[in-house]
Motif scaffolding. Structure first.
Motif, PDB file in Angstrom:
ATOM      1  N   ASP A 191       0.968  -1.218   0.030  1.00  0.00           N
ATOM      2  CA  ASP A 191       0.009   0.087  -0.058  1.00  0.00           C
ATOM      3  C   ASP A 191       0.679   1.021   0.033  1.00  0.00           C
ATOM      4  N   LEU A 192       0.890   1.894  -1.096  1.00  0.00           N
ATOM      5  CA  LEU A 192       1.903   2.946  -1.240  1.00  0.00           C
ATOM      6  C   LEU A 192       1.110   4.434  -1.120  1.00  0.00           C
ATOM      7  N   SER A 193       0.166   4.223  -0.405  1.00  0.00           N
ATOM      8  CA  SER A 193      -0.742   5.919  -0.284  1.00  0.00           C
ATOM      9  C   SER A 193       0.021   6.736   0.778  1.00  0.00           C
ATOM     10  N   ARG A 194       0.956   6.023   1.391  1.00  0.00           N
ATOM     11  CA  ARG A 194       1.831   7.090   2.292  1.00  0.00           C
ATOM     12  C   ARG A 194       3.121   7.024   1.918  1.00  0.00           C
ATOM     13  N   PHE A 195       3.560   6.693   0.725  1.00  0.00           N
ATOM     14  CA  PHE A 195       4.939   6.576   0.064  1.00  0.00           C
ATOM     15  C   PHE A 195       5.589   8.035   0.008  1.00  0.00           C
ATOM     16  N   PRO A 196       6.723   8.377   0.325  1.00  0.00           N
ATOM     17  CA  PRO A 196       7.752   7.495   1.023  1.00  0.00           C
ATOM     18  C   PRO A 196       7.527   7.434   2.445  1.00  0.00           C
ATOM     19  N   LEU A 197       6.745   7.771   3.089  1.00  0.00           N
ATOM     20  CA  LEU A 197       6.523   7.628   4.756  1.00  0.00           C
ATOM     21  C   LEU A 197       5.719   6.547   5.239  1.00  0.00           C
ATOM     22  N   ASP A 198       6.006   5.404   4.394  1.00  0.00           N
ATOM     23  CA  ASP A 198       5.252   4.133   4.544  1.00  0.00           C
ATOM     24  C   ASP A 198       5.935   3.087   5.316  1.00  0.00           C
ATOM     25  N   ILE A 317      11.055  16.762 -11.597  1.00  0.00           N
ATOM     26  CA  ILE A 317      11.155  16.178 -10.278  1.00  0.00           C
ATOM     27  C   ILE A 317       9.782  15.381 -10.334  1.00  0.00           C
ATOM     28  N   ILE A 318       8.611  15.701 -10.665  1.00  0.00           N
ATOM     29  CA  ILE A 318       7.607  14.784 -10.517  1.00  0.00           C
ATOM     30  C   ILE A 318       7.529  13.647 -11.530  1.00  0.00           C
ATOM     31  N   THR A 319       7.939  13.979 -12.769  1.00  0.00           N
ATOM     32  CA  THR A 319       8.145  12.906 -13.951  1.00  0.00           C
ATOM     33  C   THR A 319       9.283  11.720 -13.236  1.00  0.00           C
ATOM     34  N   GLY A 320      10.254  12.369 -12.765  1.00  0.00           N
ATOM     35  CA  GLY A 320      11.576  11.317 -12.393  1.00  0.00           C
ATOM     36  C   GLY A 320      11.019  10.251 -11.272  1.00  0.00           C
ATOM     37  N   VAL A 321       9.979  11.033 -10.400  1.00  0.00           N
ATOM     38  CA  VAL A 321       9.464  10.141  -9.172  1.00  0.00           C
ATOM     39  C   VAL A 321       8.448   9.226  -9.794  1.00  0.00           C
ATOM     40  N   ASN A 322       7.629   9.646 -10.530  1.00  0.00           N
ATOM     41  CA  ASN A 322       6.628   8.699 -10.968  1.00  0.00           C
ATOM     42  C   ASN A 322       7.221   7.624 -11.888  1.00  0.00           C
ATOM     43  N   SER A 324       9.931   5.856 -11.337  1.00  0.00           N
ATOM     44  CA  SER A 324      10.225   4.697 -10.560  1.00  0.00           C
ATOM     45  C   SER A 324       9.222   3.946  -9.601  1.00  0.00           C
ATOM     46  N   MET A 325       8.060   4.609  -9.989  1.00  0.00           N
ATOM     47  CA  MET A 325       6.905   3.739  -8.920  1.00  0.00           C
ATOM     48  C   MET A 325       6.030   3.486  -9.925  1.00  0.00           C
TER      49      MET A 325
END
Length: 466
Positions: A191-198, A317-322, A324-325
């Motif tokens: 469950d990645l809804s709290r990523f990266p504080l998960d 930044i947004i594109t780079g994070v998405n 890898s997810m």
């Protein structure tokens, strides 16, 4: 007699000696053959009762083992106690390493030592010392072993370097220890809804493939202590929070109920990497967009590229994070932070567009007002008629055509408009009231509103997700 008859004595003596030699010859011959070294008789047969050697038992270990364990006397295709109660099979696990955890593939890879304990009286043997015997994978193929498999596994294999990493230990009373070294890649629903504080909880599930709970009873040999981990296990992105075991029953509509063992482990993600790679750069871009509030509104080549640069950087930044997810259908915590930051950067660009538009609108209305005031055609107003818009000071532009008398600023154009209204009645005092807009005040308010709003957002965000 020999002295009286020497000749006859010589002959008789000679015959006597010959007969004596014939009598003694067999004994001397036997002694000589017995004392003769073995190398002098290469033609002697190996099967001689005198020179027979003991057989080399190491060359017949397979036959001896099968005979000792009576493997050929039983049918090991059936479980122990076939037709009776379920066979209890204890399990314990030594986790050697957690090799990889992938959010994109939703799986993890683990290397472990899997050990099984059960009792098969068909393998009991006599032993005066009560010591066990240890074998390798060659004997495993000839006896019954539990048919364990990993539920939800994508791929797994038993290590075979330098030989198969399989061990079988049999005790005199028929107890068996079966151990093997396995690497398995299994599914982990995250469950990645709290990523990266998960915090993620994954499980490795062990179950018998063929035997239901009526035939095979799986259990953890020593409860939660049956699961041991290497102290050197560490992950670059996660902190191993907890390991524990559970046991449940799994039901299949076609075959029935099965015992299932769970290896549960909880992982908490390290946040420092994402602070450096995502959160800090996004925060700096937002703060960089606030610099435009301190740049003069007439400096278009300075403020426009600054706003565009910050917007494009946030998009990168947004594109780079998405990238890898996994492409999940819900919003993650990092998405909220990045998109709110993107909105702040975008609003800073919109703020300058509003300031520039209102300034242009004000200048246009002032030009129209000057054209409608004939009394000002011959007047040389300082800073108004003799200077262009780009050459006027910022304060002069803000208070366009205004003078300060007795600490109070009064608009010359407004005064002229009011006088003209009183004399001619062509232009009312309200004609200029809508034009007098202080566009510099928008930048002043933005210097406070934007940072204050972003700080408030950060306080709410980190209090919810941390």
């Amino acid at each position: 007699m020999c002295a009286a008859q020497p000749a006859g004595l010589d002959g008789r003596c000679v015959r006597a000696d010959a007969s004596e030699s014939q009598i003694l010859q067999p004994y001397s011959h036997l002694r000589s053959r017995t004392e003769m070294p073995l190398t002098e008789e290469p033609h002697r047969k190996i099967g001689s009762p005198i020179l027979k050697r003991s057989p080399d038992i190491t060359k017949a270990w397979g036959t001896k083992t099968e005979h000792l364990l009576r493997i050929e006397d039983h049918d090991f295709t059936m479980r122990p106690g076939f037709g009776g109660p379920a066979v209890p099979v204890g399990v314990d696990v030594q986790v050697e390493s957690l090799d990889a955890i992938s959010e994109v593939d939703m799986d993890f890879t683990m290397t472990l030592y899997l050990r099984h304990y059960w009792k098969d009286e068909r393998l009991s043997f006599r032993s005066n010392t009560n010591q066990s015997m240890t074998f390798d994978s060659r004997l495993v193929k000839k006896i019954w072993v539990p048919d364990m498999f990993f539920v939800h596994s994508k791929k797994s294999f038993t290590h075979d370097t330098t030989t198969d990493n399989v061990m079988l230990r049999v005790y005199p009373d028929g107890k068996v220890l079966y151990s093997l070294r396995v690497t398995v890649t299994a599914m982990c629903s995250m469950d990645l809804s709290r990523f990266p504080l998960d915090t993620q909880t994954c499980s490795l599930e062990i179950e018998s493939y063929a035997y239901t709970d009526d035939d095979l009873m799986l259990y953890w040999k020593e409860g939660n202590r049956s699961l041991n981990t290497d102290e050197r296990i560490s992950l670059s992105q996660f902190l191993i929070w907890e390991f524990h075991t559970t046991t449940k029953l799994a039901f299949y509509s076609s075959t029935g109920w099965y015992n299932r063992l769970y290896i549960n482990f909880t992982l908490r993600r390290h946040i420092f990497f994402f602070l450096l790679q995502t959160y800090f750069p996004a925060t700096l871009m937002v703060m960089l967009s606030w610099v435009s509030f301190w740049i003069d509104r007439r400096a278009v080549p300075a403020r426009v590229p600054l706003g565009i640069t910050t917007v494009l950087t946030m998009s990168t930044i947004i594109t780079g994070v998405n990238a890898s997810m996994p492409r999940v259908s819900y919003i993650k915590a990092v998405d909220i932070y990045l998109w709110v930051s993107f909105v702040f950067v975008f609003l800073s660009v919109i703020e300058y567009a509003a300031v520039n538009y209102l300034s242009t609108l004000q200048e246009r209305k002032e030009r129209k007002l000057r054209e409608r005031l004939p009394c000002t055609c011959g007047m040389a107003l300082p800073g108004m008629m003799s200077a262009s818009y780009s050459e006027v000071d910022a304060n002069t532009t803000r208070n366009y055509g205004m003078l300060e008398e007795n600490g109070v600023k009064q608009g010359i154009l407004v005064q002229l408009a009011m006088e003209n209204d009183q004399v001619t009645g062509h232009v009312g005092s309200s004609a200029y009231s809508n034009v007098c807009i202080d566009t510099r005040a928008i930048d002043k308010y933005s210097r406070v509103i934007f940072p204050g709003s972003y700080i408030l957002f950060n306080i709410i965000y980190w209090s919810i997700y941390s």
